[in-house]
Write an enzyme that holds these catalytic residues in place. Structure first.
Site, mmCIF file in Angstrom:
data_model
loop_
_atom_site.group_PDB
_atom_site.id
_atom_site.type_symbol
_atom_site.label_atom_id
_atom_site.label_comp_id
_atom_site.label_asym_id
_atom_site.label_seq_id
_atom_site.Cartn_x
_atom_site.Cartn_y
_atom_site.Cartn_z
ATOM 1 N N ARG A 275 -10.737 -2.283 6.563
ATOM 2 C CA ARG A 275 -9.875 -3.198 7.324
ATOM 3 C C ARG A 275 -9.649 -2.679 8.731
ATOM 4 O O ARG A 275 -9.494 -3.452 9.672
ATOM 5 C CB ARG A 275 -8.578 -3.500 6.594
ATOM 6 C CG ARG A 275 -7.575 -2.362 6.393
ATOM 7 C CD ARG A 275 -6.668 -2.135 7.585
ATOM 8 N NE ARG A 275 -5.400 -1.531 7.208
ATOM 9 C CZ ARG A 275 -4.734 -0.697 7.972
ATOM 10 N NH1 ARG A 275 -5.221 -0.294 9.140
ATOM 11 N NH2 ARG A 275 -3.555 -0.229 7.575
ATOM 12 N N GLN B 221 -13.406 7.256 9.473
ATOM 13 C CA GLN B 221 -13.327 5.916 10.040
ATOM 14 C C GLN B 221 -14.569 5.510 10.837
ATOM 15 O O GLN B 221 -14.750 4.330 11.151
ATOM 16 C CB GLN B 221 -12.103 5.820 10.962
ATOM 17 C CG GLN B 221 -10.774 5.951 10.246
ATOM 18 C CD GLN B 221 -10.415 4.709 9.454
ATOM 19 O OE1 GLN B 221 -11.011 3.659 9.609
ATOM 20 N NE2 GLN B 221 -9.437 4.837 8.593
ATOM 21 N N LYS C 47 0.794 11.562 18.972
ATOM 22 C CA LYS C 47 -0.664 11.470 19.046
ATOM 23 C C LYS C 47 -1.064 10.676 20.295
ATOM 24 O O LYS C 47 -0.411 9.692 20.648
ATOM 25 C CB LYS C 47 -1.241 10.839 17.785
ATOM 26 C CG LYS C 47 -1.109 11.722 16.562
ATOM 27 C CD LYS C 47 -1.850 11.150 15.372
ATOM 28 C CE LYS C 47 -1.768 12.068 14.176
ATOM 29 N NZ LYS C 47 -2.519 11.538 13.011
ATOM 30 N N SER D 126 -4.416 0.204 18.295
ATOM 31 C CA SER D 126 -4.278 -0.230 16.905
ATOM 32 C C SER D 126 -3.516 0.808 16.094
ATOM 33 O O SER D 126 -3.944 1.966 15.997
ATOM 34 C CB SER D 126 -5.662 -0.451 16.286
ATOM 35 O OG SER D 126 -5.575 -0.669 14.898
ATOM 36 N N LYS E 82 0.849 -1.190 0.000
ATOM 37 C CA LYS E 82 0.000 0.000 0.000
ATOM 38 C C LYS E 82 0.882 1.237 0.000
ATOM 39 O O LYS E 82 1.819 1.345 0.788
ATOM 40 C CB LYS E 82 -0.934 0.006 1.220
ATOM 41 C CG LYS E 82 -1.935 1.172 1.179
ATOM 42 C CD LYS E 82 -2.981 1.050 2.272
ATOM 43 C CE LYS E 82 -2.418 1.383 3.644
ATOM 44 N NZ LYS E 82 -3.454 1.434 4.687
ATOM 45 N N ASP F 189 -18.339 14.619 18.253
ATOM 46 C CA ASP F 189 -17.405 15.266 17.336
ATOM 47 C C ASP F 189 -17.569 16.773 17.477
ATOM 48 O O ASP F 189 -18.660 17.260 17.814
ATOM 49 C CB ASP F 189 -17.685 14.841 15.888
ATOM 50 C CG ASP F 189 -16.520 15.138 14.958
ATOM 51 O OD1 ASP F 189 -15.847 14.182 14.535
ATOM 52 O OD2 ASP F 189 -16.287 16.314 14.644
ATOM 53 N N GLY G 83 -7.024 6.183 16.744
ATOM 54 C CA GLY G 83 -6.618 7.444 16.142
ATOM 55 C C GLY G 83 -5.124 7.671 16.044
ATOM 56 O O GLY G 83 -4.649 8.315 15.111
ATOM 57 N N ALA G 84 -4.368 7.180 17.009
ATOM 58 C CA ALA G 84 -2.926 7.468 17.034
ATOM 59 C C ALA G 84 -2.198 6.665 15.959
ATOM 60 O O ALA G 84 -2.202 5.436 15.989
ATOM 61 C CB ALA G 84 -2.351 7.165 18.406
ATOM 62 N N ASP G 85 -1.589 7.384 15.013
ATOM 63 C CA ASP G 85 -0.818 6.717 13.961
ATOM 64 C C ASP G 85 0.505 7.422 13.699
ATOM 65 O O ASP G 85 1.137 7.210 12.672
ATOM 66 C CB ASP G 85 -1.631 6.629 12.674
ATOM 67 C CG ASP G 85 -1.993 7.998 12.103
ATOM 68 O OD1 ASP G 85 -1.701 9.018 12.767
ATOM 69 O OD2 ASP G 85 -2.571 8.059 10.999
#
Length: 330
Positions: free
Chosen positions: A115, A143, A229, A296, A71, A164, A223-225
């Protein structure tokens, strides 16, 4: 052999949650068994464009099937305001591991949305209470939809609370799901008090505290990527059973990365990786568990597993555009 070109609409049509969730379980299990090849995610930083590119290659052998792919994804923060484009876009190349023929080139953005939801569903199935009927979502962005769709596949969700800062996003989310669930707007505290809660925001200052969370809530921290974060307060992480997808990625850029770097969390505060639970090396939820958290970061093997599901379905349904990418047709 021809290559299938699958746009976002075709990917969404063929990304069915039941097989996706099963494929995510297969991928986590293969990772735990050591039946994957997954180099570290690589980055090309482009500060002059306020963006970056990321490449995520992987191969996995799930036993009954194997798959390979890569990807190519970006994060360009100026895109929405200056160019009318999404911040994040992705392209997936899905290849036959035996011959290396590119079986499909597909939209990676829709693939990632689905996914990611499926991965949260795997964790929820192993870590949430069996009778979970309420779900909170903090962050009603791209998401949010697949978080609900996937988790409602593994738990009998009836009530949904969405929070939100953008009222239009909340309204769109409610419009999409009000005929399927009892869904309403709420505060982060109301969302975090539900049986299951997914946090899908890009914040660096935590917005979910220990006091907000129910005593038996399962949280999917999605959310943390990136380093820095951080959606959940440190005391919440310390008071919970924390399960991660990958040690290196989570300590670098997952929900635990900030307190880990500060020395507030260490290995003793992490219960284990989701693959250990999937294969039965460690139990998932047990009777005396309180709060559980799934950290995740998203793994390349998840993209490959999802691409496998989408390709097989699209091929069977005669969907997409078939073309001779390699120029081998007579």
């Amino acid at each position: 052999m021809d290559t299938l070109l699958l746009d976002a609409t075709v990917v969404e049509k063929n990304a069915r949650m039941d097989p996706l969730i099963g494929a995510m379980e297969d991928a986590f299990a293969a990772y735990e068994r050591g039946d994957v090849r997954m180099p570290a995610k690589s980055y090309i930083d482009l500060p002059q464009y306020e963006g970056d590119f990321r490449s995520m290659p992987a191969y996995l052998d799930a036993g009954d099937w194997d798959a390979a792919g890569i990807k190519w994804v970006n994060v360009h923060t100026r895109n929405p305001s200056e160019y009318g484009l999404p911040t994040v876009m992705g392209t997936m190349i899905y290849s036959d591991p035996e011959t290396a023929v590119p079986l499909a080139i597909m939209d990676g953005t829709e693939l990632t949305r689905n996914r990611t939801g499926a991965a949260a569903a795997v964790a929820t199935d192993h870590l949430a209470v069996e009778d979970a009927r309420s779900m909170g979502i903090v962050g009603a962005g791209a998401q949010a939809d697949t978080q609900l769709e996937a988790i409602a596949t593994v738990r009998p969700i009836e009530e949904v609370v969405v929070s939100d800062l953008d009222e239009d996003r909340i309204e769109q989310f409610i419009d999409a799901f009000e005929n399927q669930f009892s869904v309403r707007a709420g505060t982060p505290a109301e969302a975090a008090a539900c049986d299951v809660c997914s946090t899908v925001t890009p914040v660096k200052d935590p917005i979910v505290t220990r006091e907000m969370v129910g005593d038996r809530t399962h949280i999917n921290a999605m959310g943390a990527d990136a380093a820095g974060k951080h959606e959940l307060t440190d005391d919440l992480l310390l008071d919970a059973k924390v399960v991660i997808d990958d040690f290196e990625q989570c300590t670098h850029s997952g929900e635990i990365n900030v307190p880990w770097s500060a020395g507030i969390l260490d290995e003793g505060d992490v219960y284990g990786e989701i693959g250990e639970i999937v294969v039965g090396k460690k139990p998932g939820r047990i009777e005396d568990d309180g709060i559980t958290i799934f950290d995740s970061t998203g793994l390349a093997i998840q993209d490959v597993a999802a691409a496998h599901v989408v390709y097989e379905a699209a091929h069977a349904n005669d969907d997409g555009h078939s073309f001779d990418l390699l120029g081998l047709s007579e």
